[in-house]
Design an enzyme around this catalytic site. Structure first.
Site, short mmCIF file in Angstrom:
data_model
loop_
_atom_site.label_atom_id
_atom_site.label_comp_id
_atom_site.label_asym_id
_atom_site.label_seq_id
_atom_site.Cartn_x
_atom_site.Cartn_y
_atom_site.Cartn_z
N HIS A 91 6.49 -2.17 -4.29
CA HIS A 91 5.08 -2.43 -4.65
C HIS A 91 4.58 -3.78 -4.13
O HIS A 91 3.62 -4.33 -4.65
CB HIS A 91 4.87 -2.38 -6.17
N LEU A 111 7.95 4.95 0.69
CA LEU A 111 6.55 4.64 0.41
C LEU A 111 6.31 5.01 -1.05
O LEU A 111 6.87 5.99 -1.55
CB LEU A 111 5.61 5.47 1.29
N ASP A 112 5.49 4.23 -1.74
CA ASP A 112 5.14 4.58 -3.11
C ASP A 112 4.58 6.00 -3.13
O ASP A 112 3.98 6.47 -2.15
CB ASP A 112 4.07 3.63 -3.66
N LYS A 113 4.72 6.65 -4.26
CA LYS A 113 4.23 8.02 -4.40
C LYS A 113 2.77 8.14 -4.01
O LYS A 113 2.36 9.08 -3.32
CB LYS A 113 4.43 8.49 -5.85
N THR A 140 1.03 6.11 -2.09
CA THR A 140 0.73 5.58 -0.76
C THR A 140 0.98 6.66 0.28
O THR A 140 2.00 7.33 0.25
CB THR A 140 1.62 4.36 -0.45
#
Length: 245
Positions: free
Chosen positions: A168, A52-54, A56
């Site tokens: 992303h 997961l993105d940082k 998110t």
């Protein structure tokens, strides 16, 4: 350091609830990533099998052994793991009529850049809620008329399902579709984010992985969590028409 919540555990994997602002793995300029913190918390090494993105938050599968990591990486790559998200956006997917958009579903298939190459990505969406700016006290006076999204700017809450897992992907697709995620300064609308931060107090990326369906003991099992506090608070502000000052 605050412990990472564990939602589910068996002899192969953990499902954890990652908070926004926490990187999944270490790297340049990354301190205290999730894999290190969770390994310390459990007293054993762990292996994230997707990311997961940082910024998110939400559900993440982490393997307990390298063998399990290979197995679950394969399950994810084969489409046997279903990842679902919620995003609070400014605007509405292009082509939808605000008067009839609630509940509408659709598919976004724009290419995204992966390692310098454009790769096809697929995101499915459903419009869960709509909040016209005009109905939110004072926001219309702070946001510029239209704000690049037409004459009747609005906020929308979308349910999203990944068809592919590009980096992303959701953030890029929604920005390209005319409804960037609030507080996404990398792919979204920086000017609108600044204005919304001032008007509504939204500072953290409004994207969370809230449902995860995985194969367990021969059947699909779904795990679901509530929206993280920063999104629940933003949603409450928009729903109630009350500004956070």
């Amino acid at each position: 350091m605050k412990e990472i919540p564990i939602i589910y555990e068996n002899n192969e994997i953990l499902i954890v609830n990652k908070r926004a602002g926490l990187a999944v793995q270490g790297g340049e300029c990354v301190k205290n990533p999730l894999d290190s913190l969770l390994s310390e918390q459990l007293g054993a090494k762990v292996y994230p099998v997707h990311r997961l993105d940082k910024e998110t938050s939400g559900l993440l599968v982490v393997a307990k052994t390298s063998v399990a990591a290979r197995l679950w990486t394969g399950l994810i790559a084969s489409g046997q793991v279903k990842k679902e998200y919620q995003a609070l956006c400014f605007g509405l997917v292009q082509g939808l009529n605000p008067a009839s958009a609630l509940g509408k579903t659709g598919r976004l298939t724009q290419r995204v850049q992966v390692a310098g190459a454009g790769k096809m990505a697929e995101t499915f969406y459903q419009v869960a809620e709509i909040f016209p700016v005009a109905e939110i006290a004072s926001v219309g006076q702070i946001l510029p008329p239209g704000a690049d999204f037409g004459k009747n700017p609005l906020f929308s809450l979308l349910n999203l399902t990944l068809g592919t897992g590009r980096t992303h992907q959701i953030r890029i697709h929604l920005a390209q579709a005319g409804c960037p995620i609030l507080a996404d300064d990398k792919h979204g609308n920086f000017k609108v984010n600044k204005l919304v931060k001032k008007a509504v107090g939204i500072k953290t990326l409004q994207l969370a992985a809230t449902r995860l369906t995985i194969p367990l003991e021969g059947r699909a099992t779904t795990f679901q969590i509530s929206l993280p506090p920063h999104m629940a608070e933003a949603l409450a502000v928009l729903s109630n028409g009350t500004l956070s000052r």
